[in-house]
Design a protein around this motif. Structure first.
Motif, mmCIF file in Angstrom:
data_model
loop_
_atom_site.group_PDB
_atom_site.id
_atom_site.type_symbol
_atom_site.label_atom_id
_atom_site.label_comp_id
_atom_site.label_asym_id
_atom_site.label_seq_id
_atom_site.Cartn_x
_atom_site.Cartn_y
_atom_site.Cartn_z
ATOM 1 N N ARG A 1 38.137 -11.474 24.384
ATOM 2 C CA ARG A 1 36.796 -11.445 24.990
ATOM 3 C C ARG A 1 36.115 -10.103 24.771
ATOM 4 O O ARG A 1 34.942 -10.037 24.386
ATOM 5 C CB ARG A 1 36.893 -11.716 26.495
ATOM 6 C CG ARG A 1 35.523 -11.785 27.183
ATOM 7 C CD ARG A 1 35.600 -11.671 28.689
ATOM 8 N NE ARG A 1 35.788 -10.275 29.121
ATOM 9 C CZ ARG A 1 36.866 -9.803 29.710
ATOM 10 N NH1 ARG A 1 37.902 -10.602 29.958
ATOM 11 N NH2 ARG A 1 36.949 -8.527 30.060
ATOM 12 N N ALA B 1 25.940 -20.448 19.472
ATOM 13 C CA ALA B 1 26.570 -20.079 20.742
ATOM 14 C C ALA B 1 28.064 -19.974 20.510
ATOM 15 O O ALA B 1 28.597 -20.526 19.541
ATOM 16 C CB ALA B 1 26.264 -21.101 21.834
ATOM 17 N N VAL B 2 28.731 -19.252 21.410
ATOM 18 C CA VAL B 2 30.182 -19.114 21.379
ATOM 19 C C VAL B 2 30.708 -19.483 22.761
ATOM 20 O O VAL B 2 30.208 -18.996 23.777
ATOM 21 C CB VAL B 2 30.609 -17.671 21.025
ATOM 22 C CG1 VAL B 2 32.131 -17.536 21.051
ATOM 23 C CG2 VAL B 2 30.057 -17.270 19.656
ATOM 24 N N TYR C 1 32.393 -17.379 28.336
ATOM 25 C CA TYR C 1 33.841 -17.153 28.426
ATOM 26 C C TYR C 1 34.377 -17.991 29.580
ATOM 27 O O TYR C 1 33.923 -17.846 30.725
ATOM 28 C CB TYR C 1 34.117 -15.672 28.654
ATOM 29 C CG TYR C 1 35.575 -15.297 28.715
ATOM 30 C CD1 TYR C 1 36.396 -15.450 27.603
ATOM 31 C CD2 TYR C 1 36.139 -14.770 29.886
ATOM 32 C CE1 TYR C 1 37.733 -15.096 27.648
ATOM 33 C CE2 TYR C 1 37.473 -14.406 29.928
ATOM 34 C CZ TYR C 1 38.266 -14.572 28.814
ATOM 35 O OH TYR C 1 39.588 -14.223 28.867
ATOM 36 N N LEU D 1 35.020 -9.763 21.167
ATOM 37 C CA LEU D 1 33.918 -10.667 20.837
ATOM 38 C C LEU D 1 32.605 -10.188 21.451
ATOM 39 O O LEU D 1 31.555 -10.219 20.799
ATOM 40 C CB LEU D 1 34.230 -12.080 21.339
ATOM 41 C CG LEU D 1 35.095 -12.963 20.445
ATOM 42 C CD1 LEU D 1 35.399 -14.273 21.147
ATOM 43 C CD2 LEU D 1 34.413 -13.223 19.108
ATOM 44 N N ALA D 2 32.653 -9.760 22.715
ATOM 45 C CA ALA D 2 31.428 -9.316 23.384
ATOM 46 C C ALA D 2 30.775 -8.166 22.630
ATOM 47 O O ALA D 2 29.543 -8.098 22.500
ATOM 48 C CB ALA D 2 31.742 -8.914 24.823
ATOM 49 N N TYR E 1 27.260 -16.184 24.817
ATOM 50 C CA TYR E 1 28.726 -16.233 24.765
ATOM 51 C C TYR E 1 29.217 -16.630 26.151
ATOM 52 O O TYR E 1 29.007 -15.896 27.121
ATOM 53 C CB TYR E 1 29.261 -14.863 24.343
ATOM 54 C CG TYR E 1 30.757 -14.662 24.440
ATOM 55 C CD1 TYR E 1 31.663 -15.715 24.344
ATOM 56 C CD2 TYR E 1 31.284 -13.370 24.605
ATOM 57 C CE1 TYR E 1 33.022 -15.503 24.421
ATOM 58 C CE2 TYR E 1 32.649 -13.151 24.681
ATOM 59 C CZ TYR E 1 33.519 -14.214 24.590
ATOM 60 O OH TYR E 1 34.871 -14.004 24.683
ATOM 61 N N ILE F 1 29.420 -9.711 19.099
ATOM 62 C CA ILE F 1 28.306 -10.662 19.161
ATOM 63 C C ILE F 1 26.994 -9.960 19.476
ATOM 64 O O ILE F 1 25.939 -10.332 18.943
ATOM 65 C CB ILE F 1 28.619 -11.769 20.199
ATOM 66 C CG1 ILE F 1 29.772 -12.639 19.689
ATOM 67 C CG2 ILE F 1 27.388 -12.619 20.467
ATOM 68 C CD1 ILE F 1 30.285 -13.630 20.696
ATOM 69 N N VAL G 1 26.882 -12.296 28.014
ATOM 70 C CA VAL G 1 28.186 -12.904 28.286
ATOM 71 C C VAL G 1 28.100 -13.590 29.640
ATOM 72 O O VAL G 1 27.761 -12.965 30.655
ATOM 73 C CB VAL G 1 29.323 -11.862 28.292
ATOM 74 C CG1 VAL G 1 30.662 -12.531 28.600
ATOM 75 C CG2 VAL G 1 29.385 -11.142 26.947
ATOM 76 N N VAL H 1 28.149 -15.598 13.393
ATOM 77 C CA VAL H 1 26.922 -15.321 14.137
ATOM 78 C C VAL H 1 25.885 -14.659 13.227
ATOM 79 O O VAL H 1 24.706 -15.048 13.193
ATOM 80 C CB VAL H 1 27.216 -14.443 15.366
ATOM 81 C CG1 VAL H 1 25.932 -13.946 16.005
ATOM 82 C CG2 VAL H 1 28.062 -15.213 16.381
#
Length: 363
Positions: free
Chosen positions: A99, A89-90, A114, A102-103, A112, A106, A127, A82
């Motif tokens: 999760r 985008a993820v 999920y 990552l949150a 993102y 990012i 998210v 990123v």
């Protein structure tokens, strides 16, 4: 394009030509059995979106990232992609510990999405979530089983990490509300293969049903041990995380009296589900792996990403959050409205018949 652990090398094309998306899903470990389905299903969604013109006129390029190497390594790697501008985008199916990591990493730099079922309560800006939560999945299933087959005394068997522990806590509240009981709880670390002590506790305790909150291959080992002990003659099992691949792994002798609740099953007979299966077979052939609910969730994630970018006319998270237009998209699970970053969906109850699920009701 940047490469690293858990990333499949991709052709090095200009970001101006493609819209690169990190697809984060498990490729090994107990949840690795979902990986092929996640990759195959996401490829179908990317093809569908690209045929419609892609995102902002650019074709989606999927960059596979292995979510099974641990929450911090995954977060560090994706965070690096990123920061380098290598992904815009993820999206993906992975566990809640990944999760959360990552949150944080990012930090609203890119959207993102999920896609996994989870314990609920995620409200980090940037998210967006397409998966089921206990309030719409477990509570109505417990109520249905109380009313229709008389299940009033439950044991919970789960893994020892965020999603099972938080879901079990919520199940205890649902039990109080519904006038049923949670009589036992057993939690084991991810990767457990021997459930002998749990089986003995089930044999000695009195319950009508087992709520299974186990991940992938752990649930397969539990199902086999459960059947070998003859417990399927004494109690039912119900799980919010059980797909057709897990039934195949368990074997037809280990699936009697097994129920699952989810927003998608391979046997779901709706127009959206049938259309997806036609596209899936067209892309991968009739002998491809089953998409299953975990893999199909990646389709929902990419379709939500398309809706977000299209509605905001931008891939910028700030623009998405500032956009107050109603957000609705259509996919295999039907028409879905996004409320507070969560995509709403119908939830189904299915019963295992050998190594398939048959949908028996809408919850």
């Amino acid at each position: 394009m940047q490469e690293g652990p858990g990333v499949v090398p991709v052709a090095k094309r200009s970001l101006a030509e493609t819209f690169p998306v990190a697809l984060v899903y498990p490729q090994a470990g107990p949840a690795g059995m979902f990986g092929t389905s996640c990759a195959a299903s996401a490829a179908v969604a990317a093809r569908m979106i690209n045929r419609r013109g892609g995102l902002m006129g650019r074709e989606i390029e999927l960059i596979d990232v292995d979510a099974s190497v641990g929450a911090l390594p995954v977060a560090n790697h994706v965070g690096g992609l990123v920061r380098a501008g290598a992904v815009e985008a993820v999206v993906g199916w992975h566990t809640s510990d990944v999760r959360r990591a990552l949150a944080t990493r990012i930090e609203r730099r890119v959207p993102y999405i999920y896609t996994a079922l989870y314990e609920g309560g995620e409200h980090t800006d940037g998210v967006f979530l397409t998966g089921e939560t206990p309030g719409v999945q477990l509570r109505p299933a417990m109520e249905w089983m109380r009313d229709n087959i008389g299940i009033r005394r439950w044991t919970i068997v789960g893994n020892r990490y965020v999603w099972p522990l938080d879901s079990a806590m919520k199940c205890r509240g649902y039990a109080r509300d519904l006038g049923v009981q949670i009589v036992q709880q057993h939690f084991r670390y991810v990767g457990t293969t021997d459930f002998g002590d749990v089986i003995r506790a089930l044999e000695s305790g009195y319950c009508d049903g087992v709520i299974v909150l186990l991940l992938g291959e752990d649930a397969v080992h539990f199902n086999r041990a459960f059947a070998e002990a003859g417990l399927q003659n004494a109690m039912v099992r119900m799980s919010p995380l059980m797909d057709e691949n897990m039934l195949l792994g368990s074997g037809p002798d280990a699936t009697r009296g097994l129920f699952a609740t989810a927003g998608y099953f391979e046997s779901l007979n709706t127009e959206g589900a049938r259309s997806f299966m036609r596209d899936y077979v067209d892309a991968h052939g009739p002998r491809a792996c089953l998409p299953t609910t975990m893999g199909e969730s990646c389709v929902e994630g990419l379709l939500l990403l398309e809706a977000l970018v299209t509605s905001a006319r931008s891939s910028d998270v700030a623009a998405m959050l500032a956009n107050d237009a109603p957000l609705v998209f259509d996919g295999p699970r039907g028409t879905r409205r996004v409320e507070q970053a969560h995509a709403q969906q119908p939830i189904y109850l299915a019963e295992a018949r050998n190594c398939d699920f048959v949908v028996i009701d809408t919850l």
